[in-house]
Scaffold this motif. Structure first.
Motif, PDB file in Angstrom:
ATOM      1  N   ARG A 292      16.027   7.502  24.109  1.00  0.00           N
ATOM      2  CA  ARG A 292      15.720   8.682  24.930  1.00  0.00           C
ATOM      3  C   ARG A 292      16.305   9.932  24.284  1.00  0.00           C
ATOM      4  O   ARG A 292      15.665  10.994  24.249  1.00  0.00           O
ATOM      5  CB  ARG A 292      16.258   8.501  26.353  1.00  0.00           C
ATOM      6  CG  ARG A 292      15.503   7.454  27.167  1.00  0.00           C
ATOM      7  CD  ARG A 292      15.903   7.510  28.638  1.00  0.00           C
ATOM      8  NE  ARG A 292      17.301   7.149  28.835  1.00  0.00           N
ATOM      9  CZ  ARG A 292      17.726   5.906  29.058  1.00  0.00           C
ATOM     10  NH1 ARG A 292      16.866   4.908  29.098  1.00  0.00           N
ATOM     11  NH2 ARG A 292      19.017   5.651  29.260  1.00  0.00           N
TER      12      ARG A 292
ATOM     13  N   TYR B 177      13.393   0.066  23.190  1.00  0.00           N
ATOM     14  CA  TYR B 177      12.845  -0.186  24.530  1.00  0.00           C
ATOM     15  C   TYR B 177      12.525  -1.667  24.669  1.00  0.00           C
ATOM     16  O   TYR B 177      11.943  -2.277  23.762  1.00  0.00           O
ATOM     17  CB  TYR B 177      11.575   0.632  24.767  1.00  0.00           C
ATOM     18  CG  TYR B 177      10.933   0.382  26.117  1.00  0.00           C
ATOM     19  CD1 TYR B 177      11.541   0.834  27.282  1.00  0.00           C
ATOM     20  CD2 TYR B 177       9.736  -0.326  26.216  1.00  0.00           C
ATOM     21  CE1 TYR B 177      10.970   0.588  28.528  1.00  0.00           C
ATOM     22  CE2 TYR B 177       9.159  -0.572  27.462  1.00  0.00           C
ATOM     23  CZ  TYR B 177       9.786  -0.116  28.608  1.00  0.00           C
ATOM     24  OH  TYR B 177       9.233  -0.356  29.835  1.00  0.00           O
TER      25      TYR B 177
ATOM     26  N   TRP C 256       6.062   0.327  20.233  1.00  0.00           N
ATOM     27  CA  TRP C 256       6.840   0.382  18.992  1.00  0.00           C
ATOM     28  C   TRP C 256       6.876  -0.991  18.336  1.00  0.00           C
ATOM     29  O   TRP C 256       7.025  -1.101  17.110  1.00  0.00           O
ATOM     30  CB  TRP C 256       8.262   0.867  19.274  1.00  0.00           C
ATOM     31  CG  TRP C 256       9.119  -0.083  20.062  1.00  0.00           C
ATOM     32  CD1 TRP C 256       9.223  -0.178  21.418  1.00  0.00           C
ATOM     33  CD2 TRP C 256       9.969  -1.110  19.532  1.00  0.00           C
ATOM     34  NE1 TRP C 256      10.093  -1.191  21.770  1.00  0.00           N
ATOM     35  CE2 TRP C 256      10.565  -1.776  20.627  1.00  0.00           C
ATOM     36  CE3 TRP C 256      10.288  -1.515  18.238  1.00  0.00           C
ATOM     37  CZ2 TRP C 256      11.455  -2.840  20.466  1.00  0.00           C
ATOM     38  CZ3 TRP C 256      11.177  -2.578  18.080  1.00  0.00           C
ATOM     39  CH2 TRP C 256      11.753  -3.211  19.186  1.00  0.00           C
TER      40      TRP C 256
ATOM     41  N   GLU D 266      18.204   1.773  24.426  1.00  0.00           N
ATOM     42  CA  GLU D 266      17.285   2.578  25.230  1.00  0.00           C
ATOM     43  C   GLU D 266      17.843   3.971  25.472  1.00  0.00           C
ATOM     44  O   GLU D 266      17.102   4.956  25.478  1.00  0.00           O
ATOM     45  CB  GLU D 266      16.979   1.866  26.548  1.00  0.00           C
ATOM     46  CG  GLU D 266      16.163   0.597  26.350  1.00  0.00           C
ATOM     47  CD  GLU D 266      15.488   0.117  27.624  1.00  0.00           C
ATOM     48  OE1 GLU D 266      15.406   0.898  28.590  1.00  0.00           O
ATOM     49  OE2 GLU D 266      15.026  -1.039  27.634  1.00  0.00           O
TER      50      GLU D 266
ATOM     51  N   ARG E 241       5.203   2.513  26.040  1.00  0.00           N
ATOM     52  CA  ARG E 241       6.541   2.416  25.466  1.00  0.00           C
ATOM     53  C   ARG E 241       6.766   1.129  24.682  1.00  0.00           C
ATOM     54  O   ARG E 241       7.549   1.120  23.725  1.00  0.00           O
ATOM     55  CB  ARG E 241       7.591   2.560  26.575  1.00  0.00           C
ATOM     56  CG  ARG E 241       7.732   3.985  27.085  1.00  0.00           C
ATOM     57  CD  ARG E 241       8.809   4.096  28.140  1.00  0.00           C
ATOM     58  NE  ARG E 241       8.451   3.379  29.366  1.00  0.00           N
ATOM     59  CZ  ARG E 241       9.263   3.249  30.416  1.00  0.00           C
ATOM     60  NH1 ARG E 241      10.493   3.752  30.378  1.00  0.00           N
ATOM     61  NH2 ARG E 241       8.862   2.604  31.498  1.00  0.00           N
ATOM     62  N   TRP E 242       6.090   0.056  25.049  1.00  0.00           N
ATOM     63  CA  TRP E 242       6.291  -1.201  24.338  1.00  0.00           C
ATOM     64  C   TRP E 242       5.681  -1.177  22.946  1.00  0.00           C
ATOM     65  O   TRP E 242       6.006  -2.007  22.097  1.00  0.00           O
ATOM     66  CB  TRP E 242       5.695  -2.378  25.118  1.00  0.00           C
ATOM     67  CG  TRP E 242       4.194  -2.417  25.157  1.00  0.00           C
ATOM     68  CD1 TRP E 242       3.386  -1.890  26.126  1.00  0.00           C
ATOM     69  CD2 TRP E 242       3.319  -3.006  24.193  1.00  0.00           C
ATOM     70  NE1 TRP E 242       2.062  -2.098  25.831  1.00  0.00           N
ATOM     71  CE2 TRP E 242       1.997  -2.784  24.647  1.00  0.00           C
ATOM     72  CE3 TRP E 242       3.516  -3.682  22.991  1.00  0.00           C
ATOM     73  CZ2 TRP E 242       0.874  -3.220  23.938  1.00  0.00           C
ATOM     74  CZ3 TRP E 242       2.399  -4.117  22.276  1.00  0.00           C
ATOM     75  CH2 TRP E 242       1.103  -3.891  22.752  1.00  0.00           C
TER      76      TRP E 242
ATOM     77  N   TRP F  67       9.169   3.713  17.179  1.00  0.00           N
ATOM     78  CA  TRP F  67       9.353   4.357  18.476  1.00  0.00           C
ATOM     79  C   TRP F  67       8.843   5.800  18.458  1.00  0.00           C
ATOM     80  O   TRP F  67       8.142   6.237  19.375  1.00  0.00           O
ATOM     81  CB  TRP F  67      10.829   4.314  18.849  1.00  0.00           C
ATOM     82  CG  TRP F  67      11.205   5.052  20.092  1.00  0.00           C
ATOM     83  CD1 TRP F  67      11.925   6.205  20.180  1.00  0.00           C
ATOM     84  CD2 TRP F  67      10.894   4.685  21.448  1.00  0.00           C
ATOM     85  NE1 TRP F  67      12.085   6.579  21.488  1.00  0.00           N
ATOM     86  CE2 TRP F  67      11.469   5.666  22.299  1.00  0.00           C
ATOM     87  CE3 TRP F  67      10.198   3.628  22.012  1.00  0.00           C
ATOM     88  CZ2 TRP F  67      11.351   5.608  23.680  1.00  0.00           C
ATOM     89  CZ3 TRP F  67      10.083   3.573  23.403  1.00  0.00           C
ATOM     90  CH2 TRP F  67      10.657   4.557  24.209  1.00  0.00           C
TER      91      TRP F  67
ATOM     92  N   ALA G  45       5.430   7.361  20.344  1.00  0.00           N
ATOM     93  CA  ALA G  45       5.565   8.493  21.255  1.00  0.00           C
ATOM     94  C   ALA G  45       4.630   9.628  20.851  1.00  0.00           C
ATOM     95  O   ALA G  45       4.025  10.283  21.703  1.00  0.00           O
ATOM     96  CB  ALA G  45       7.016   8.975  21.283  1.00  0.00           C
TER      97      ALA G  45
END
Length: 207
Positions: free
Chosen positions: A118, A83, A160, A114, A157-158, A147, A151
């Motif tokens: 997902r 991301y 990681w 990205e 999201r940043w 990541w 989660a």
């Protein structure tokens, strides 16, 4: 109708690798073997691993210590930027540093990352269908571990960025039905002797 059961996701970064050849060093091979021995008592159903040699070799050495666990190569378990945040998402004091680092990767590579990130969340996380708990190992790289951990913690999201994982250390996340995901432990190196710990980790962050 089948119910859902708990998934235990075991995450590890590949063993120490040569920066030139990209294959495991002797220390990296030792780390992988010791990790496999640690997991002998765990009912691992599959080992997912990225396609690069260092991940492939680590997965194979781990698998040799276990009882006929299938190896499954997957781009989703590979090495990619998951991301890329906008500047306003980042803490002001860290934005320049992180954006400069991310700028080292081509835009098309980041876009592809990205999409893979997902897919990783869809395929590797959450409870599983059926009545039996599932234990899976993912042999991957530093970015994907960060990541999936961020989660599991419902972090932005940043976030990681700045999460680092040692070579062949172990992280475990539990996804139980009807409950939030739980980080059981992170970056555990208890299966490694002192001389094999902390490889791949920033020197200034070592304990």
């Amino acid at each position: 109708m089948a119910g859902t059961a708990t998934r235990y996701l075991y995450l590890t970064r590949h063993g120490e690798a040569s920066p030139v050849e990209g294959e495991l060093t002797e220390n990296g091979r030792r780390q992988a073997v010791l990790l496999g021995r640690r997991l002998r008592g765990v009912p691992i159903s599959a080992i997912h691993h990225g396609p690069l040699p260092r991940a492939d070799q680590t997965a194979r050495l781990v698998g040799e210590q276990l009882d006929e666990v299938p190896l499954r190569v997957s781009e989703v378990a590979g090495d990619y930027v998951p991301y890329t945040p906008e500047r306003e998402e980042l803490p002001p004091e860290a934005a320049d540093h992180f954006l400069r680092f991310l700028g080292l990767f081509p835009a098309e590579e980041r876009e592809r990352g990205e999409a893979l990130a997902r897919e990783a969340l869809e395929r590797l996380t959450g409870p599983v269908e059926g009545d039996e708990d599932r234990h899976e190992l993912v042999v991957t790289h530093n970015f994907l571990v960060g990541w999936l951990v961020r989660a599991a913690q419902d972090a932005p999201r940043w976030r990681w960025l700045g999460l680092n994982h040692c070579n062949a250390a172990l992280t475990v996340i539990r996804y139980a039905p009807g409950r939030p995901s739980a980080l059981l432990f992170f970056n555990d190196m208890s299966h490694l002797p002192a001389e094999l710990r902390w490889t791949g980790f920033p020197a200034e962050q070592r304990a």
